[in-house]
Design a protein around this motif. Structure first.
Motif, PDB file in Angstrom:
ATOM      1  N   GLN A 129       0.753  -1.129   0.042  1.00  0.00           N
ATOM      2  CA  GLN A 129      -0.099   0.010  -0.010  1.00  0.00           C
ATOM      3  C   GLN A 129       0.886   1.279  -0.038  1.00  0.00           C
ATOM      4  O   GLN A 129       1.394   1.429   1.027  1.00  0.00           O
ATOM      5  CB  GLN A 129      -0.862  -0.002   1.235  1.00  0.00           C
ATOM      6  N   ALA A 130       1.018   1.783  -1.022  1.00  0.00           N
ATOM      7  CA  ALA A 130       1.866   3.132  -1.268  1.00  0.00           C
ATOM      8  C   ALA A 130       1.189   3.935  -2.148  1.00  0.00           C
ATOM      9  O   ALA A 130       1.544   5.017  -2.911  1.00  0.00           O
ATOM     10  CB  ALA A 130       3.353   2.849  -1.811  1.00  0.00           C
ATOM     11  N   ILE A 136       5.175   0.913  -8.350  1.00  0.00           N
ATOM     12  CA  ILE A 136       6.316   0.989  -8.356  1.00  0.00           C
ATOM     13  C   ILE A 136       7.069   0.331  -7.016  1.00  0.00           C
ATOM     14  O   ILE A 136       7.985  -0.369  -7.121  1.00  0.00           O
ATOM     15  CB  ILE A 136       6.944   2.603  -8.589  1.00  0.00           C
ATOM     16  N   TYR A 137       6.530   0.375  -6.022  1.00  0.00           N
ATOM     17  CA  TYR A 137       6.901  -0.323  -4.769  1.00  0.00           C
ATOM     18  C   TYR A 137       6.843  -1.609  -4.981  1.00  0.00           C
ATOM     19  O   TYR A 137       7.687  -2.557  -4.795  1.00  0.00           O
ATOM     20  CB  TYR A 137       6.177   0.183  -3.622  1.00  0.00           C
ATOM     21  N   ALA A 138       5.726  -2.285  -5.709  1.00  0.00           N
ATOM     22  CA  ALA A 138       5.467  -3.567  -5.830  1.00  0.00           C
ATOM     23  C   ALA A 138       6.458  -4.286  -6.851  1.00  0.00           C
ATOM     24  O   ALA A 138       7.207  -5.208  -6.639  1.00  0.00           O
ATOM     25  CB  ALA A 138       3.969  -3.858  -6.243  1.00  0.00           C
ATOM     26  N   LEU A 139       6.750  -3.443  -7.787  1.00  0.00           N
ATOM     27  CA  LEU A 139       7.796  -4.182  -8.917  1.00  0.00           C
ATOM     28  C   LEU A 139       8.985  -4.113  -8.410  1.00  0.00           C
ATOM     29  O   LEU A 139       9.638  -5.023  -8.461  1.00  0.00           O
ATOM     30  CB  LEU A 139       7.523  -3.144 -10.116  1.00  0.00           C
ATOM     31  N   THR A 140       9.085  -3.256  -7.507  1.00  0.00           N
ATOM     32  CA  THR A 140      10.741  -3.133  -6.878  1.00  0.00           C
ATOM     33  C   THR A 140      10.773  -4.163  -5.930  1.00  0.00           C
ATOM     34  O   THR A 140      11.915  -4.853  -5.699  1.00  0.00           O
ATOM     35  CB  THR A 140      10.795  -1.844  -6.171  1.00  0.00           C
ATOM     36  N   THR A 141       9.910  -4.347  -5.152  1.00  0.00           N
ATOM     37  CA  THR A 141       9.855  -5.630  -4.241  1.00  0.00           C
ATOM     38  C   THR A 141      10.116  -6.745  -5.063  1.00  0.00           C
ATOM     39  O   THR A 141      10.971  -7.732  -4.483  1.00  0.00           O
ATOM     40  CB  THR A 141       8.695  -5.849  -3.621  1.00  0.00           C
ATOM     41  N   ALA A 142       9.263  -7.206  -6.023  1.00  0.00           N
ATOM     42  CA  ALA A 142       9.181  -8.315  -6.921  1.00  0.00           C
ATOM     43  C   ALA A 142      10.562  -8.548  -7.471  1.00  0.00           C
ATOM     44  O   ALA A 142      11.189  -9.608  -7.348  1.00  0.00           O
ATOM     45  CB  ALA A 142       8.214  -8.384  -7.732  1.00  0.00           C
ATOM     46  N   ASP A 143      11.334  -7.495  -8.088  1.00  0.00           N
ATOM     47  CA  ASP A 143      12.659  -7.599  -8.634  1.00  0.00           C
ATOM     48  C   ASP A 143      13.521  -7.963  -7.496  1.00  0.00           C
ATOM     49  O   ASP A 143      14.520  -8.867  -7.615  1.00  0.00           O
ATOM     50  CB  ASP A 143      13.064  -6.160  -9.050  1.00  0.00           C
ATOM     51  N   THR A 296      -6.035   6.300 -11.770  1.00  0.00           N
ATOM     52  CA  THR A 296      -6.508   5.330 -11.456  1.00  0.00           C
ATOM     53  C   THR A 296      -5.430   4.620 -10.340  1.00  0.00           C
ATOM     54  O   THR A 296      -5.324   3.337 -10.118  1.00  0.00           O
ATOM     55  CB  THR A 296      -6.386   4.076 -12.681  1.00  0.00           C
ATOM     56  N   SER A 297      -4.764   5.518  -9.668  1.00  0.00           N
ATOM     57  CA  SER A 297      -4.140   5.142  -8.451  1.00  0.00           C
ATOM     58  C   SER A 297      -2.814   4.113  -8.877  1.00  0.00           C
ATOM     59  O   SER A 297      -2.228   4.540  -9.939  1.00  0.00           O
ATOM     60  CB  SER A 297      -4.568   4.993  -7.271  1.00  0.00           C
ATOM     61  N   ALA A 298      -2.710   3.178  -8.104  1.00  0.00           N
ATOM     62  CA  ALA A 298      -1.638   2.076  -8.451  1.00  0.00           C
ATOM     63  C   ALA A 298      -1.859   1.557  -9.769  1.00  0.00           C
ATOM     64  O   ALA A 298      -0.861   0.694 -10.195  1.00  0.00           O
ATOM     65  CB  ALA A 298      -1.885   1.017  -7.247  1.00  0.00           C
ATOM     66  N   GLY A 328       1.016   9.569   1.052  1.00  0.00           N
ATOM     67  CA  GLY A 328       1.923   8.892   2.007  1.00  0.00           C
ATOM     68  C   GLY A 328       2.795   9.842   2.953  1.00  0.00           C
ATOM     69  O   GLY A 328       3.045   9.783   3.981  1.00  0.00           O
ATOM     70  N   PHE A 329       3.707  10.950   2.232  1.00  0.00           N
ATOM     71  CA  PHE A 329       3.570  10.762   0.781  1.00  0.00           C
ATOM     72  C   PHE A 329       4.798  10.236   0.200  1.00  0.00           C
ATOM     73  O   PHE A 329       5.718   9.875   0.824  1.00  0.00           O
ATOM     74  CB  PHE A 329       4.056  12.595   0.213  1.00  0.00           C
ATOM     75  N   THR A 330       4.543   9.570  -0.822  1.00  0.00           N
ATOM     76  CA  THR A 330       5.488   8.278  -1.428  1.00  0.00           C
ATOM     77  C   THR A 330       5.645   8.743  -2.913  1.00  0.00           C
ATOM     78  O   THR A 330       4.988   9.406  -3.478  1.00  0.00           O
ATOM     79  CB  THR A 330       4.758   6.898  -1.548  1.00  0.00           C
ATOM     80  N   TRP A 331       6.910   8.167  -3.507  1.00  0.00           N
ATOM     81  CA  TRP A 331       7.301   8.446  -4.918  1.00  0.00           C
ATOM     82  C   TRP A 331       8.550   7.480  -5.131  1.00  0.00           C
ATOM     83  O   TRP A 331       9.146   6.928  -4.185  1.00  0.00           O
ATOM     84  CB  TRP A 331       7.788   9.892  -5.064  1.00  0.00           C
TER      85      TRP A 331
END
Length: 338
Positions: A129-130, A136-143, A296-298, A328-331
């Protein structure tokens, strides 16, 4: 606080690189034009127009889910299309990560719901949840899982039903958002796909974009609707998207002139254009779908990526930067060779 995933050429080879090998998307059937939305809002006493929305945001329409359609519904269909595009069987997945701010339930996770529908029984599954940076957070985590040798096939999904949390009496927010889902399949690769990634957060900026309600003791507490300080978000977004793009290119050791495509978060055409201008990237090398999908957010980045892959703009071998910025603020940003 920040986190970095980078693969400079001088570093030892990871257990495996990750490469995007498929993408898919799902949008609700109902398309709501600005004129239709303006007519619906007028019945509530809220005044707006197509011209007002387009001038300030670039949005011309959005997809709105029917009541009862959930993030897992949209995410499952986007996932199926991504798996088909990649030629990967769901049973062979090691990992499913879903980015969403509008999960079906408090728990189980939306990822677990999608896992069951896909029949991906081998895969670990969890949500991140970002908000609009979620993909971007999810893709980085999977990588990171792949580089550590803990997964060889992964599914990353961004899915949202933001219409559930909008105050339809608040013109400053309700015209901006839409519903949808996008997904990508990652596979282990002997050559780098994801080349670098950078994640940031600043929790002191929570109030400029938030949905601060919750359910406690059987009651709704706080404000359950999305609230945003538009000018503050705009200023922050343009600043951080410029900065994180520079950081990721530096980490990868690649000049911005080598970038084939910029695919930023699809929130507002003014933010997209201002970011491209700061980076010196021509608009013809920027993928923009905000006019068709709204925010559409995420889901916005994978939706835009899938659209650009399917219409032939983004091709195998292209160097692509994916960017997100949100509450969040996230980026963050990911640089990937397709």
């Amino acid at each position: 606080m920040s986190a970095t995933t980078a693969h400079p050429s001088s570093s030892p080879a990871p257990a495996a690189w990750s490469r995007i090998v498929g993408s898919g998307s799902c949008l609700p059937e109902r398309v709501v034009s600005n004129d239709e939305l303006a007519a619906e809002l007028a019945q509530r006493g809220v005044q707006t127009s197509d011209a007002w929305i387009v001038e300030r945001t670039g949005i011309r329409q959005r997809h709105i889910a029917e009541r009862g359609v959930t993030s897992s519904d949209l995410g499952t269909e986007a996932a199926r299309r991504a798996l088909q595009d990649a030629g990967v069987d769901a049973a062979d997945l090691d990992l499913i990560i879903v980015a969403t701010s509008t999960p079906d339930f408090v728990f189980p996770s939306t990822a677990c719901l999608i896992q069951a529908r896909l029949g991906a029984s081998r895969a670990a599954a969890f949500d991140v949840q970002a908000v609009c940076t979620g993909f971007i957070y999810a893709l980085t985590t999977a990588d990171s899982f792949m580089r550590a040798g803990r997964a060889r096939k992964a599914l990353v999904i961004g899915t949202e039903v933001f219409s559930r949390i909008l105050d339809w009496n608040d013109r400053s927010t309700c015209v901006l958002f839409g519903d949808g889902a996008g997904a990508v399949v990652l596979e282990a690769s002997p050559e780098p796909g994801v080349m670098a990634a950078k994640l940031h957060a600043d929790g002191s900026q929570t109030k400029i974009l938030c949905a601060a309600g919750n359910v406690a003791y059987g009651e709704v507490t706080g404000d359950p609707f999305l609230r945003m300080e538009g000018q503050a978000v705009f200023k922050q977004a343009v600043t951080v998207l410029d900065r994180v793009a520079q950081e990721v290119m530096e980490e990868a050791g690649v000049p911005l002139s080598d970038l084939d495509w910029l695919i930023p978060h699809q929130a507002n055409v003014r933010i997209i254009n201002a970011t491209a201008k700061r980076l010196g990237i021509p608009l013809e090398r920027v993928v923009s779908t905000v006019d068709l999908h709204a925010n559409t957010s995420a889901a916005s980045v994978p939706l835009a990526l899938d659209a650009a892959r399917r219409d032939g703009r983004v091709k195998r071998g292209d160097l692509v930067m994916l960017q997100g910025v949100g509450g969040g603020f996230t980026w963050g940003a990911v640089l990937a060779r397709m």
